[in-house]
Motif scaffolding. Structure first.
Motif, PDB file in Angstrom:
ATOM      1  N   ASP A 116       8.608 -12.907  -8.109  1.00  0.00           N
ATOM      2  CA  ASP A 116       7.138 -12.861  -8.707  1.00  0.00           C
ATOM      3  C   ASP A 116       6.640 -14.351  -9.891  1.00  0.00           C
ATOM      4  O   ASP A 116       4.865 -13.727  -9.699  1.00  0.00           O
ATOM      5  N   GLU A 117       7.329 -15.431  -8.986  1.00  0.00           N
ATOM      6  CA  GLU A 117       6.414 -16.393  -8.911  1.00  0.00           C
ATOM      7  C   GLU A 117       5.516 -16.282  -7.984  1.00  0.00           C
ATOM      8  O   GLU A 117       4.785 -17.169  -8.612  1.00  0.00           O
ATOM      9  N   ALA A 118       5.421 -15.580  -6.822  1.00  0.00           N
ATOM     10  CA  ALA A 118       4.374 -15.819  -5.540  1.00  0.00           C
ATOM     11  C   ALA A 118       3.866 -14.559  -5.856  1.00  0.00           C
ATOM     12  O   ALA A 118       2.437 -14.677  -5.857  1.00  0.00           O
ATOM     13  N   ALA A 119       4.013 -13.598  -6.449  1.00  0.00           N
ATOM     14  CA  ALA A 119       2.660 -12.626  -6.724  1.00  0.00           C
ATOM     15  C   ALA A 119       2.217 -13.782  -7.905  1.00  0.00           C
ATOM     16  O   ALA A 119       0.880 -13.090  -7.918  1.00  0.00           O
ATOM     17  N   ALA A 120       2.523 -14.226  -9.408  1.00  0.00           N
ATOM     18  CA  ALA A 120       1.730 -14.728  -9.519  1.00  0.00           C
ATOM     19  C   ALA A 120       0.344 -15.757  -9.294  1.00  0.00           C
ATOM     20  O   ALA A 120      -0.470 -15.545  -9.848  1.00  0.00           O
ATOM     21  N   GLN A 121       1.459 -16.494  -8.793  1.00  0.00           N
ATOM     22  CA  GLN A 121       0.533 -17.230  -8.098  1.00  0.00           C
ATOM     23  C   GLN A 121      -0.649 -17.210  -6.892  1.00  0.00           C
ATOM     24  O   GLN A 121      -1.578 -17.532  -6.684  1.00  0.00           O
ATOM     25  N   MET A 122      -0.251 -16.173  -6.358  1.00  0.00           N
ATOM     26  CA  MET A 122      -1.227 -15.157  -5.943  1.00  0.00           C
ATOM     27  C   MET A 122      -2.195 -14.447  -6.494  1.00  0.00           C
ATOM     28  O   MET A 122      -3.549 -15.019  -5.763  1.00  0.00           O
ATOM     29  N   LYS A 123      -2.254 -13.629  -7.177  1.00  0.00           N
ATOM     30  CA  LYS A 123      -3.265 -13.764  -8.359  1.00  0.00           C
ATOM     31  C   LYS A 123      -4.135 -14.266  -8.727  1.00  0.00           C
ATOM     32  O   LYS A 123      -5.585 -14.762  -9.028  1.00  0.00           O
ATOM     33  N   ARG A 144       1.132  -1.363   0.015  1.00  0.00           N
ATOM     34  CA  ARG A 144      -0.014   0.376   0.228  1.00  0.00           C
ATOM     35  C   ARG A 144       1.253   1.117  -0.325  1.00  0.00           C
ATOM     36  O   ARG A 144       0.672   2.543  -0.416  1.00  0.00           O
ATOM     37  N   GLN A 145       1.937   1.061   0.987  1.00  0.00           N
ATOM     38  CA  GLN A 145       2.656   2.090   0.344  1.00  0.00           C
ATOM     39  C   GLN A 145       3.898   2.716  -0.823  1.00  0.00           C
ATOM     40  O   GLN A 145       3.715   4.061  -1.706  1.00  0.00           O
ATOM     41  N   GLN A 146       3.166   1.956  -2.104  1.00  0.00           N
ATOM     42  CA  GLN A 146       3.221   2.010  -3.693  1.00  0.00           C
ATOM     43  C   GLN A 146       2.518   2.491  -3.744  1.00  0.00           C
ATOM     44  O   GLN A 146       1.801   2.928  -5.058  1.00  0.00           O
ATOM     45  N   GLY A 147       1.031   2.672  -2.625  1.00  0.00           N
ATOM     46  CA  GLY A 147      -0.666   2.996  -4.105  1.00  0.00           C
ATOM     47  C   GLY A 147      -0.761   1.840  -4.410  1.00  0.00           C
ATOM     48  O   GLY A 147      -1.479   1.857  -4.691  1.00  0.00           O
ATOM     49  N   GLY A 148      -0.649   0.806  -4.544  1.00  0.00           N
ATOM     50  CA  GLY A 148      -0.941  -0.506  -4.029  1.00  0.00           C
ATOM     51  C   GLY A 148      -2.991  -0.557  -3.872  1.00  0.00           C
ATOM     52  O   GLY A 148      -2.740  -0.549  -2.670  1.00  0.00           O
ATOM     53  N   GLU A 149      -3.853  -1.407  -5.261  1.00  0.00           N
ATOM     54  CA  GLU A 149      -4.764  -1.533  -4.702  1.00  0.00           C
ATOM     55  C   GLU A 149      -4.419  -3.451  -5.146  1.00  0.00           C
ATOM     56  O   GLU A 149      -5.095  -3.436  -6.659  1.00  0.00           O
ATOM     57  N   ASP A 164     -12.283  -3.743  -9.088  1.00  0.00           N
ATOM     58  CA  ASP A 164     -13.508  -3.994  -9.878  1.00  0.00           C
ATOM     59  C   ASP A 164     -13.458  -5.808  -9.857  1.00  0.00           C
ATOM     60  O   ASP A 164     -13.155  -6.180 -11.083  1.00  0.00           O
ATOM     61  N   GLY A 165     -13.290  -6.193  -9.027  1.00  0.00           N
ATOM     62  CA  GLY A 165     -13.233  -7.851  -8.770  1.00  0.00           C
ATOM     63  C   GLY A 165     -12.037  -8.057  -9.278  1.00  0.00           C
ATOM     64  O   GLY A 165     -11.853  -9.302  -9.141  1.00  0.00           O
ATOM     65  N   GLU A 166     -11.322  -7.643  -9.974  1.00  0.00           N
ATOM     66  CA  GLU A 166      -9.879  -8.163 -10.294  1.00  0.00           C
ATOM     67  C   GLU A 166      -8.803  -8.408  -9.560  1.00  0.00           C
ATOM     68  O   GLU A 166      -8.191  -7.456  -9.111  1.00  0.00           O
ATOM     69  N   VAL A 167      -8.148  -9.192  -8.891  1.00  0.00           N
ATOM     70  CA  VAL A 167      -6.614  -8.972  -8.173  1.00  0.00           C
ATOM     71  C   VAL A 167      -5.730  -9.251  -8.750  1.00  0.00           C
ATOM     72  O   VAL A 167      -5.532  -9.388  -9.559  1.00  0.00           O
ATOM     73  N   LEU A 168      -5.093  -8.422  -7.848  1.00  0.00           N
ATOM     74  CA  LEU A 168      -4.042  -7.333  -8.821  1.00  0.00           C
ATOM     75  C   LEU A 168      -3.615  -7.227 -10.107  1.00  0.00           C
ATOM     76  O   LEU A 168      -2.858  -7.611 -11.061  1.00  0.00           O
ATOM     77  N   ALA A 169      -4.688  -6.072 -10.597  1.00  0.00           N
ATOM     78  CA  ALA A 169      -4.634  -5.524 -11.714  1.00  0.00           C
ATOM     79  C   ALA A 169      -3.623  -4.822 -12.313  1.00  0.00           C
ATOM     80  O   ALA A 169      -3.112  -4.650 -11.009  1.00  0.00           O
ATOM     81  N   GLY A 170      -3.409  -4.825 -13.475  1.00  0.00           N
ATOM     82  CA  GLY A 170      -2.075  -3.993 -14.089  1.00  0.00           C
ATOM     83  C   GLY A 170      -0.641  -3.905 -13.193  1.00  0.00           C
ATOM     84  O   GLY A 170      -0.548  -4.852 -12.530  1.00  0.00           O
ATOM     85  N   ASP A 171      -1.188  -3.257 -13.015  1.00  0.00           N
ATOM     86  CA  ASP A 171       0.489  -2.530 -12.518  1.00  0.00           C
ATOM     87  C   ASP A 171       0.546  -3.485 -10.924  1.00  0.00           C
ATOM     88  O   ASP A 171       1.859  -3.066 -10.025  1.00  0.00           O
ATOM     89  N   ASN A 172      -0.516  -3.552 -10.865  1.00  0.00           N
ATOM     90  CA  ASN A 172      -0.714  -3.925  -9.148  1.00  0.00           C
ATOM     91  C   ASN A 172       0.353  -5.050  -8.613  1.00  0.00           C
ATOM     92  O   ASN A 172       0.680  -5.520  -8.187  1.00  0.00           O
TER      93      ASN A 172
END
Length: 425
Positions: free
Chosen positions: A410-417, A210-215, A219-227
């Protein structure tokens, strides 16, 4: 049913010539999940309320924190066997709305409690409000992670100002420099937090995200775009600290606290609820150094700190009488106006008049880190997030392993998404 029994008892008392007001008391069944110092303080508040209100009697029960508590609430309310009042994490509100376990609280209800929405910090009220604008619980506190630090070890360094607060930490690089300096000074695990998984990792991850401004949800999408990249960056920061030996390897919650109190960590990130632990150790002379706590420094693009709220909720019970509901509202109003006692557990009261009082301003370190109420980053408003949620499972299964080198960030973030998105359908 409990009110009917109380009325029958009162009638029997009149027939028998008894005059004790206890016979006419409205009996309220109370459930909470508060253990340790929190539990001690809440039990004391309940006892004081009962002493001051002979017409209302709270019967308190403490249940196991986390998934067991919310499972019990869901099943009990479904069959009409729930309590009259209960504590609730606001991070669980989206799931509560889906399950239909909470009774809405109107502005008129707040008025009966002697309260209004304006009495509370906006972030807490927003977290307590459903998508239709209806208040579903009354916030009692804002509890967040803070930076506990060893003042004695930092004395004379560039990271402690003249008032004894942390300074000079405005980036990840600044904090890493401090931690590396502490490592050279003999601190084996300079920054301690629960690194094996669970709440400790989620709270640190979400703060950095969240300190990066992350959302987390858009709109129902997990880690959309640059998140997605922001999530990976948050994970990578922690992995880099672990790789440099600046955070502990697979530390349990209890071990992370012990690393700080035992002088092996110069900084400790944990919830405000550990304030009583360090106060008690200092008073007993077992801590061995001076300590304090500040708001988590802004390390990235904006100030933000993971936060949640304990709140008071009323179960969705169509058979609750008006008399019982009014008694519940009386309890809620009284608790809010006595929240200075709750602040002794380290929490920031959600009731602004308490925080603005001279008594609270004299309470340290609480008053110093009260600023975080303006930067509170509550968990995503979703059934997949919050206490004992799938997001916490993702921490255990993906983020913590990535911190310790078993997956790339990167793998952890992608699998979490991928995993969490599948649960959104």
């Amino acid at each position: 049913m409990k009110t009917k029994i109380a009325k029958l008892a009162a009638s029997a008392a009149l027939i028998l010539g008894l005059s004790s007001p206890a016979w006419a008391a409205v009996e309220l069944e109370w459930w909470d999940f508060l253990a340790g110092g929190d539990g001690v303080r809440m039990k004391a508040l309940i006892q004081q309320f009962n002493e001051e209100h002979p017409d209302i009697r709270i019967q308190g029960t403490t249940l196991e924190w986390g998934a067991p508590y919310y499972t019990k609430v869901r099943t009990a309310v479904a069959v009409g066997q729930g309590p009259d009042i209960m504590t609730y994490h606001l991070s669980r509100l989206p799931l509560a709305l889906e399950e239909g376990v909470l009774s809405p609280i109107s502005d008129a209800d707040l008025g009966k409690a002697g309260l209004s929405r304006d009495d509370f910090f906006p972030a807490a009220i927003e977290a307590a409000t459903g998508p239709d604008g209806q208040l579903m619980a009354v916030p009692f506190d804002i509890h967040a992670i803070v930076a506990y630090y060893n003042k004695t070890a930092l004395q004379g360094s560039k990271w402690l100002d003249g008032e004894g607060n942390l300074t000079g930490i405005g980036s990840v690089e600044d904090l890493t420099e401090l931690l590396s300096w502490a490592k050279d000074k003999g601190f084996s695990d300079p920054l301690s937090f629960q690194t094996e998984g669970g709440g400790g990792v989620w709270r640190m991850f979400y703060t950095l995200f969240r300190q990066q401004g992350g959302e987390f949800l858009t709109d129902g999408e997990v880690l959309a775009g640059d998140n997605l990249a922001k999530a990976a960056r948050a994970i990578q920061i922690m992995a880099d600290w672990r790789g440099a030996g600046l955070i502990p390897e697979q530390a349990s919650y209890e071990a992370s606290v012990a690393l700080f109190s035992g002088g092996k960590a110069i900084l400790h990130t944990n919830g405000v609820w550990e304030v009583p632990t360090f106060k008690d150790q200092a008073a007993a002379g077992t801590l061995g150094f001076d300590w304090f706590a500040n708001e988590i420094p802004q390390l990235l693009d904006q100030p933000a700190t993971w936060a949640d709220s304990h709140a008071f909720a009323i179960p969705n019970d169509a058979n609750m009488t008006a008399e019982t509901r009014d008694a519940v509202l009386t309890v809620i109003g009284w608790m809010e106006k006595h929240s200075l006692d709750w602040a002794g557990a380290g929490h920031i009261p959600a009731y602004k008049p308490t925080v603005e009082s001279a008594e609270y301003q004299a309470l340290e370190p609480n008053a110093t880190y009260a600023s975080l109420a303006e930067h509170a980053a509550f968990d995503p408003r979703s059934k997949i997030a919050g206490v004992a949620s799938p997001a916490y499972d993702a921490v255990d299964n993906l983020i913590a392993p990535a911190i310790h080198g078993y997956l790339t960030a990167d793998e952890a973030a992608a699998q979490m998404k991928e995993q969490l998105q599948a649960l959104m359908n």
